[in-house]
Design an enzyme around this catalytic site. Structure first.
Site, PDB file in Angstrom:
ATOM      1  N   LYS A  97      29.301 140.085  63.589  1.00 35.83           N
ATOM      2  CA  LYS A  97      28.975 141.137  62.607  1.00 35.83           C
ATOM      3  C   LYS A  97      30.220 141.969  62.307  1.00 35.83           C
ATOM      4  O   LYS A  97      30.991 142.311  63.225  1.00 35.83           O
ATOM      5  CB  LYS A  97      27.874 142.027  63.183  1.00 35.83           C
ATOM      6  N   SER A 172      20.337 146.437  60.008  1.00 37.10           N
ATOM      7  CA  SER A 172      21.589 146.330  59.296  1.00 37.10           C
ATOM      8  C   SER A 172      22.296 144.991  59.495  1.00 37.10           C
ATOM      9  O   SER A 172      23.208 144.666  58.734  1.00 37.10           O
ATOM     10  CB  SER A 172      22.540 147.443  59.716  1.00 37.10           C
ATOM     11  N   SER A 196      18.636 146.970  64.455  1.00 37.25           N
ATOM     12  CA  SER A 196      19.452 146.164  63.552  1.00 37.25           C
ATOM     13  C   SER A 196      19.734 144.738  63.978  1.00 37.25           C
ATOM     14  O   SER A 196      20.312 143.986  63.200  1.00 37.25           O
ATOM     15  CB  SER A 196      20.788 146.876  63.308  1.00 37.25           C
TER      16      SER A 196
END
Lengths: 527, 98, 515
Positions: A97, A172, A196
């Site tokens: 990420k 997210s 997330s």
């Protein structure tokens, strides 16, 4: 030239559909090289991912490190050929990420304010991945600074859900979940502050785990809410998640909040598949009207399976969970407002000068942040500034930290009655792109079941429990006491096995085929 | 009576060093007002005798020893700088005295 | 508001009006406070392992942590905490059983994170005091509210514009080497009751603090190098019973003398404001060494809502009572107690001791006595001849090219009778000129007291022969007349005789020749 359909190349499709454990075994047996594995995944990315912001393709990746990944793969192959003893996951590629700093590779946190920034150092977890010989495929898309539940707040365009590309993959960390669910990577690293990792896992039919707070080092994670953030594994199976968790976990002297406990035998727990006698506590406040019918039905079906396998299902009550969302949306913006103060155009990243008037440091900071931050980030920074300001601290931030104490007490009481706590991961299945952008409160509500674990610091996992009536994945959440992460893997591995027996195959095997899209535009090499 | 007025938001944005256009200001004020109204209930849920938790886990006394470690190479330090001169970060005129 | 006895002095060149200090201090009650920041002499920074060594090239001593890069995390330097505890103990503070760090949030380009990791409502040490002594020997006790740990900021140099100062600069260049260096901030309680002596108390406090920090080995505390920085708070009120007035905070005070001058100036300036019926503005002011005034800096405003909250990246510290006692056991003797002990051991009067301390001679005297000199001799040479020489040369007496062991050697030579006082002065000259040790100079210059009896006797006889009438007078009972003969002998031996012995010999020989 049209990109090659990965299914046409013999074995390539097979390589991208294999899980990490399977690939690791084949690499160790020298049935396949890491270079072949990486190449297969790069081809898959080229076929289905597209370029962020183009409106087509999964768009899971902000940056694909093709050359580096191949070089890393070749290096591992050479070491293996030389007879060196390697880490079990050596040669298995992983995506990261874009909130995690990677030396020499652009890191944006999904924001324009860091466009083009190349970190001069690696996050500790990245060092561990590299030390294990795992090639890094690239950086995945995310809501800007991890603020969001749909990845629509990325400054670079949204990621699309592989199950239905008109829908969000959650957030997210939608990029990491989508990359894994779209077979672009066998493993991905996410971060979870309010859900997330878990919520995207739920809506993409994949597995995501948030470890006990402190279980994986935060050194090198671009901070959102320091007391809530945790990195964790995203994968297509509980065992794969355990393997990645074990690589990354463990004490880091550079993170004063990291645990000194050893990581634990998580992969073993995932393989054990035995839940006899385990007390499974259903949290009353995390079920009911707030959850869609399809989600609740899928959840109940999984409970029945667990009961049939010898688990004891009980109901527990955690009344303060009703206030967890409110407390979270005070604590998180407060810490974030302080953590994001460093993005000011002085030392790195974007610098914007005011269009008129004197060019002073103060005005450049304000112009840079005004131009570089998206609306959700601005919302949360201002909210956090408010909650901490003189005269409001006690009522807002101070009170929220007290609710946190109450949430911890509720967890403690519940864990006296149950070994693990369970709930649906998210209230609904994946929602359509654009459907919640005008209503921040509706967006925040996606995290209602995941937030309590972050507030208390306890670990949580989401694994697929099936499809709802709309044909979209539903996630099943497991939570364990702090430092008892292996219980997640024990329960999750067992449930996954029961479900896959019933389905005859992993859930993702029935995901729709993705359209082939134009290949990504060539990367601009880092400066 | 809104929980958070446009003036409040303007003042907070200045404190947080974020330039907002007038439309942005209006919209943000409306959105934030709704959020604040929703979360304000936390203060009524807790009583004085409940302690605040600022760290989820009861760790304490974590130190490092006073031993020098290598610093970043200065080229790396300045590589990301928007502007630099003579090995230092070049920043615009600072108005406020320290 | 004014009971005008003296009109305020007209401003020079745009400066604010002031009232003569004595007048101001007579009509208003002066209250001061001091916030002193001390740079600790640890090897590494507060939250990362970067070196703190002075003089490195710009930005060569930074890490992701001290540069505030995204993703970086702080870890507490154990030695810095130990130093903080040490300072707290030396100031008779209680050491916190549990304390935390907090974030102080504000934006400034020399602050990499745009917050400072500091301590807010949980300092490492609190509720102590420091005994100080004013120049005339008056003791004063300054109450210390707290001492806490925090990190320093980077350094900006302002470029462009006309003066090189902030206002009018085109841009600034920032070096973050200093960012993250450990600081201890020591805050006094309001110092009340000092009245017109407040400036002296302020100065004495800062000076005593410096001595204490050096004695503890936690910092060199050189104000001129910024290792110790004092912010001076001053407020006035109509009487000691009145509530505290509005205070100003004055920064950029870079020496002990400046501390005293800045307090005096602020008292004078605030008195003029109050006399004119206006209110003192609560603000930060800037001291100007060259003009001896303060000017307005930032007005305290909304921007000073620091939004403190507990630092989530660091866990609480709970220094064990065992650790605290271990540290206490290693504390050196505190300067005031040490001075009292030495004064007793050396038998100096209060005045003598005060002179020694004020002249900065305590350490050299102590070292000289340790080398075997008597306290009286040590004081005589250092406080007399050497002090005078230093004065003439306009240097510090401790920077003269002579040390405690040589002075002790010199004192020893005099005490043994090998040289007399006058010779000793010449020997000292020789040592200062680099001719060698006192003993070497004695030999080289032939400055020994003549102890060879026979040559002394011969000299005495010669002198007696040259002054027969003196011999007669002595025989007649006028013993004082021997002086003339002694003088002659001293002259003949160029002062290299022991005058006392010569006199004895003169009397002997007179008697002998009359025998």
């Amino acid at each position: 030239m049209a990109p090659a359909d990965p299914r046409a190349r013999p074995g390539a499709d097979d390589l991208v559909r294999a899980g990490a454990a399977d690939l690791a075994a084949r690499l160790a047996a020298r049935e396949v090289s890491s270079e072949e594995v990486v190449r297969a995944h790069l081809d898959r990315i080229a076929a289905v991912d597209g370029t962020p912001g183009d409106g087509r393709g999964v768009a899971a990746f902000l940056h694909v490190s093709a050359q580096e990944a191949l070089a890393d793969a070749r290096a591992v192959d050479a070491r293996r050929a030389a007879g060196e003893s390697l880490h079990p996951l050596a040669g298995v590629p992983v995506a990261v990420k874009d909130v995690v700093v990677t030396r020499g590779t652009p890191t944006t946190a999904g924001s324009k304010i860091l466009e083009g920034w190349v970190p001069p150092y690696d996050a500790t977890l990245v060092e561990r991945l590299r030390a294990a010989g795992m090639p890094l495929l690239g950086k995945t898309n995310m809501d800007e600074f991890a603020m969001g539940s749909s990845t629509e707040h990325s400054a670079y365009g949204p990621t699309r859900n592989p199950w239905d590309t008109s829908r969000t993959p959650g957030g997210s960390g939608g990029g990491s979940a989508a990359a894994v669910a779209a077979f672009e990577a066998p493993l991905a690293v996410g971060t979870d502050t309010g859900g997330s990792i878990r919520q995207p896992a739920a809506v993409t039919g994949s597995v995501g785990v948030k470890p006990t707070y402190g279980g994986i080092s935060r050194y090198g994670l671009i901070a959102m809410a320091s007391s809530l953030d945790q990195a964790g594994p995203c994968a297509r199976s509980v065992l794969d998640a355990a393997l990645l968790h074990e690589v990354m976990g463990g004490h880091d002297p550079r993170d004063a909040t990291s645990l000194t406990d050893p990581v634990g035998a998580l992969a073993d727990a995932a393989r054990s598949r035995d839940v006899r006698g385990m007390r499974v506590g259903v949290v009353r406040e995390l079920t009911g009207d707030g959850f869609s019918a399809g989600v609740s039905a899928s959840f109940r079906a999984s409970l029945d399976l667990l009961e049939g396998a010898g688990a004891e299902v009980v109901e527990v009550s955690c009344p303060t969970f009703a206030h967890a969302l409110d407390a979270y949306y005070l604590i998180m913006p407060s810490e974030a407002s302080s953590n994001l103060a460093r993005f000011d155009g002085m030392r790195f990243g974007l610098r914007v000068e005011p269009s008129e008037g004197p060019v002073t440091a103060e005005r450049v900071m304000a112009a840079t942040r005004g131009a570089g931050f998206g609306p959700e980030v601005k919302r949360r920074i201002i909210l956090g500034t408010y909650a901490l300001s003189a005269g409001y601290y006690d009522a807002y931030y101070g009170s929220a930290q007290k609710v946190r104490t109450l949430v911890q007490r509720d967890f403690a009481a519940a864990f006296e009655q149950a070994d693990v706590l369970v709930s649906p991961t998210a209230p609904t299945t994946a929602f359509p792109l654009g459907s919640r952008l005008d209503d921040p409160l509706a967006m925040y509500a996606a995290d209602i079941a995941t937030i309590p674990a972050n507030l208390a610091g306890v670990p949580g996992m989401s694994l697929p429990s099936g499809l709802a009536e709309d044909g979209l994945p539903v996630g099943f959440q497991v939570m364990a006491p702090a430092r008892a992460d292996e219980r997640l893997y024990r329960l999750g591995g067992a449930l996954e096995a029961l479900l896959e027996d019933r389905w005859g195959a992993p859930l993702l095997a029935s995901a729709p085929a993705l359209e082939t899209v134009p290949a990504r535009r060539p990367e601009v090499a880092p400066a | 009576m809104p929980a958070l007025s446009t003036d409040d938001v303007a003042r907070l944005a200045a404190l947080a060093r974020i330039d907002l256009g007038p439309d942005e200001l209006e919209r943000l004020a409306g959105e934030l007002d709704a959020v604040v109204a929703a979360v304000a209930s936390v203060s009524s849920v807790v009583s004085d005798d409940v302690p605040a938790t600022s760290h989820p886990l009861p760790l304490s006394d974590v130190y490092r020893e006073d031993v020098v470690e290598p610093s970043l190479p200065v080229d790396d330090v300045l590589a990301g700088a928007p502007a630099a001169q003579d090995g230092r970060f070049l920043v615009p005129q600072i108005l406020e005295e320290d | 508001m004014s009971t005008t006895t003296t009109a305020s002095v007209a401003p020079r060149g745009g400066a604010e009006p002031v009232v003569a200090y004595d007048d101001a201090a007579a009509r208003y009650d002066v209250v001061i406070g001091l916030e002193v920041h001390v740079e600790l002499g640890t090897a590494t920074k507060m939250f990362d392992g970067c070196s703190t060594a002075f003089g490195s090239g710009p930005n060569t001593q930074v890490s992701p942590v001290s540069l505030g890069l995204p993703g970086a995390l702080p870890v507490v330097n154990r030695t810095a905490v130990e130093h903080g505890i040490r300072i707290g103990l030396a100031l008779s503070c209680s050491i916190a059983e549990t304390c935390r760090f907090a974030r102080k949030n504000y934006f400034y380009p020399d602050m990499p994170k745009n917050f400072q990791t500091s301590q807010y409502d949980e300092p490492i040490a609190a509720d102590g005091h420091l005994e100080v002594v004013l120049e005339d020997g008056t003791p004063w006790r300054v109450e210390v509210e707290r001492a806490h740990l925090e990190e320093d900021t980077g350094k900006s140099t302002h470029v462009g514009g006309t003066t090189g100062r902030i206002h009018g600069a085109d841009h600034s260049l920032v070096d973050y080497n200093r960012a993250g260096i450990p600081l201890v901030e020591i805050v006094t309680r309001p110092v009340t009751g000092a009245g017109a002596r407040a400036p002296e108390v302020a100065r004495a406090y800062v000076s005593a603090l410096r001595d204490l920090l050096r004695a503890l080995g936690v910092s060199e505390a050189r104000m001129e190098q910024g290792q110790m920085r004092a912010d001076v708070n001053v407020s006035l009120r109509l009487s000691p019973d009145a509530p505290l007035g509005t205070r100003t905070e004055t920064k950029n005070v870079n020496s002990f003398r400046s501390v005293e001058r800045a307090v005096r100036y602020e008292v004078s300036r605030q008195a003029a404001v109050l006399d004119a019926g206006r209110s003192v503005l609560q603000e930060t002011r800037h001291w100007h060494e060259d003009t001896g005034i303060t000017t307005s800096g930032r007005v305290k405003s909304d921007a000073d809502d620091y939004r403190y909250f507990p630092e989530p990246d660091l866990v609480p510290l709970t220094p064990s009572r065992e650790w605290v006692e271990e540290i206490r056991a290693t504390l050196p003797e505190m300067p005031v107690a040490r001075r009292a002990r030495l004064q007793g051991e050396w038998g100096y009067s209060d005045l003598e001791m005060r002179d020694v301390v004020n002249a900065g001679l305590l350490e050299v005297l102590s070292a000289t006595v340790a080398e075997g000199a008597s306290p009286a001799a040590a004081r005589k040479w250092w406080g007399g001849e050497l002090a005078r020489t230093a004065n003439e040369r306009e240097v510090e007496v401790t920077s003269l090219p002579v040390g405690p062991s040589q002075v002790a050697e010199l004192a020893g030579l005099v005490e043994s009778g090998r040289i007399n006082d006058r010779m000793a002065r010449q020997v000292l000259e020789g040592v200062l000129a680099g001719e060698g040790t006192p003993t070497e100079v004695v030999t080289a210059r032939g400055l020994e007291v003549v102890s060879d009896e026979s040559s002394l006797v011969a000299a005495v006889d010669e002198a007696l022969a040259a002054q027969p009438d003196v011999a007669e007078k002595i025989r007649g009972g006028k013993v004082q007349a021997a002086g003339a003969v002694v003088g002659a002998v001293m002259k003949a031996t160029r002062g290299a005789a022991d005058a006392k012995r010569v006199r004895e010999l003169v009397l002997e020989r007179v008697g002998a020749s009359s025998a």
